[in-house]
Design a protein around this motif. Sequence first.
Motif, PDB file in Angstrom:
ATOM      1  N   THR A   1       0.840  -1.199   0.000  1.00 53.12           N
ATOM      2  CA  THR A   1       0.000   0.000   0.000  1.00 53.12           C
ATOM      3  C   THR A   1       0.873   1.246   0.000  1.00 53.12           C
ATOM      4  OG1 THR A   1      -1.749  -1.187   1.184  1.00 53.12           O
ATOM      5  CG2 THR A   1      -1.878   1.204   1.173  1.00 53.12           C
TER       6      THR A   1
ATOM      7  N   ASP B 245       2.462   1.893  -3.397  1.00 54.52           N
ATOM      8  CA  ASP B 245       1.521   1.998  -4.523  1.00 54.52           C
ATOM      9  C   ASP B 245       1.586   0.788  -5.453  1.00 54.52           C
ATOM     10  OD1 ASP B 245      -0.141   4.170  -4.275  1.00 54.52           O
ATOM     11  OD2 ASP B 245       1.286   5.569  -5.161  1.00 54.52           O
TER      12      ASP B 245
ATOM     13  N   ASN C 164      -5.168  -1.431 -13.536  1.00 59.31           N
ATOM     14  CA  ASN C 164      -5.838  -0.131 -13.607  1.00 59.31           C
ATOM     15  C   ASN C 164      -6.467   0.214 -14.950  1.00 59.31           C
ATOM     16  OD1 ASN C 164      -5.350   0.475 -10.894  1.00 59.31           O
ATOM     17  ND2 ASN C 164      -3.332   1.280 -11.356  1.00 59.31           N
TER      18      ASN C 164
ATOM     19  N   ASN D 156     -11.640   2.678 -11.720  1.00 59.74           N
ATOM     20  CA  ASN D 156     -11.851   3.143 -10.344  1.00 59.74           C
ATOM     21  C   ASN D 156     -11.116   2.292  -9.313  1.00 59.74           C
ATOM     22  OD1 ASN D 156     -13.548   5.237 -11.173  1.00 59.74           O
ATOM     23  ND2 ASN D 156     -15.300   3.854 -11.264  1.00 59.74           N
TER      24      ASN D 156
ATOM     25  N   LYS E 196      -7.831   2.335  -8.513  1.00 56.44           N
ATOM     26  CA  LYS E 196      -6.717   2.992  -7.833  1.00 56.44           C
ATOM     27  C   LYS E 196      -7.177   3.511  -6.474  1.00 56.44           C
ATOM     28  CE  LYS E 196      -2.840   6.005  -8.700  1.00 56.44           C
ATOM     29  NZ  LYS E 196      -1.890   5.114  -8.068  1.00 56.44           N
ATOM     30  N   LEU E 197      -6.352   3.287  -5.467  1.00 57.68           N
ATOM     31  CA  LEU E 197      -6.683   3.747  -4.121  1.00 57.68           C
ATOM     32  C   LEU E 197      -6.484   5.257  -4.013  1.00 57.68           C
ATOM     33  CD1 LEU E 197      -4.868   0.996  -2.014  1.00 57.68           C
ATOM     34  CD2 LEU E 197      -7.310   1.180  -2.454  1.00 57.68           C
ATOM     35  N   THR E 198      -7.388   5.899  -3.304  1.00 58.11           N
ATOM     36  CA  THR E 198      -7.212   7.316  -3.020  1.00 58.11           C
ATOM     37  C   THR E 198      -6.201   7.461  -1.891  1.00 58.11           C
ATOM     38  OG1 THR E 198      -8.931   7.407  -1.323  1.00 58.11           O
ATOM     39  CG2 THR E 198      -9.645   7.778  -3.609  1.00 58.11           C
ATOM     40  N   GLU E 199      -5.697   8.664  -1.703  1.00 65.12           N
ATOM     41  CA  GLU E 199      -4.754   8.900  -0.598  1.00 65.12           C
ATOM     42  C   GLU E 199      -5.400   8.569   0.744  1.00 65.12           C
ATOM     43  OE1 GLU E 199      -1.427   9.580  -0.530  1.00 65.12           O
ATOM     44  OE2 GLU E 199      -1.632   9.189  -2.676  1.00 65.12           O
ATOM     45  N   ASN E 200      -6.670   8.909   0.900  1.00 66.84           N
ATOM     46  CA  ASN E 200      -7.375   8.620   2.147  1.00 66.84           C
ATOM     47  C   ASN E 200      -7.516   7.103   2.354  1.00 66.84           C
ATOM     48  OD1 ASN E 200      -8.742   9.526   4.528  1.00 66.84           O
ATOM     49  ND2 ASN E 200     -10.657   8.856   3.565  1.00 66.84           N
ATOM     50  N   GLU E 201      -7.847   6.375   1.288  1.00 69.63           N
ATOM     51  CA  GLU E 201      -7.953   4.920   1.403  1.00 69.63           C
ATOM     52  C   GLU E 201      -6.609   4.303   1.782  1.00 69.63           C
ATOM     53  OE1 GLU E 201     -11.532   3.943  -1.775  1.00 69.63           O
ATOM     54  OE2 GLU E 201      -9.507   4.331  -2.540  1.00 69.63           O
ATOM     55  N   LYS E 202      -5.533   4.800   1.172  1.00 68.91           N
ATOM     56  CA  LYS E 202      -4.203   4.299   1.511  1.00 68.91           C
ATOM     57  C   LYS E 202      -3.890   4.552   2.984  1.00 68.91           C
ATOM     58  CE  LYS E 202      -2.058   6.137  -2.158  1.00 68.91           C
ATOM     59  NZ  LYS E 202      -0.947   6.501  -3.041  1.00 68.91           N
ATOM     60  N   LYS E 203      -4.192   5.753   3.470  1.00 65.33           N
ATOM     61  CA  LYS E 203      -3.950   6.070   4.882  1.00 65.33           C
ATOM     62  C   LYS E 203      -4.738   5.146   5.796  1.00 65.33           C
ATOM     63  CE  LYS E 203      -2.881  10.944   4.160  1.00 65.33           C
ATOM     64  NZ  LYS E 203      -3.373  12.310   4.315  1.00 65.33           N
TER      65      LYS E 203
END
Length: 85
Positions: free
Chosen positions: A34, A37, A45, A50, A52-59
């Motif tokens: 994670t 990336d 991808n 859709n 790809k993980l968002t920054e919030n999802e990664k966090k």
Amino acid sequence: HIKEGRLHIDFTKGYPFEGHGGPIKDLEEIKKVTEKDEMPPWYYNPFHKNSKLTENEKKLIIRWSEKSLQKIKSKEDAKNENTHH
């Protein structure tokens, strides 16, 4: 790709996951891929826009894996202390 991925780690039956390294190793790997990336893989991808993980999802995933690792390691430490006394 899904079949191959489930050989590495399978979330379909809940926790503990069926994986190739046990809960600690699997959680460490989730955190690592994670952070780097690497998930989902780049070749996934284009076919799944859709994915790809968002920054919030990664966090969230990183935080979840870190907290889960802390809990497991704390329980193991406590168990080890009890068996050595």
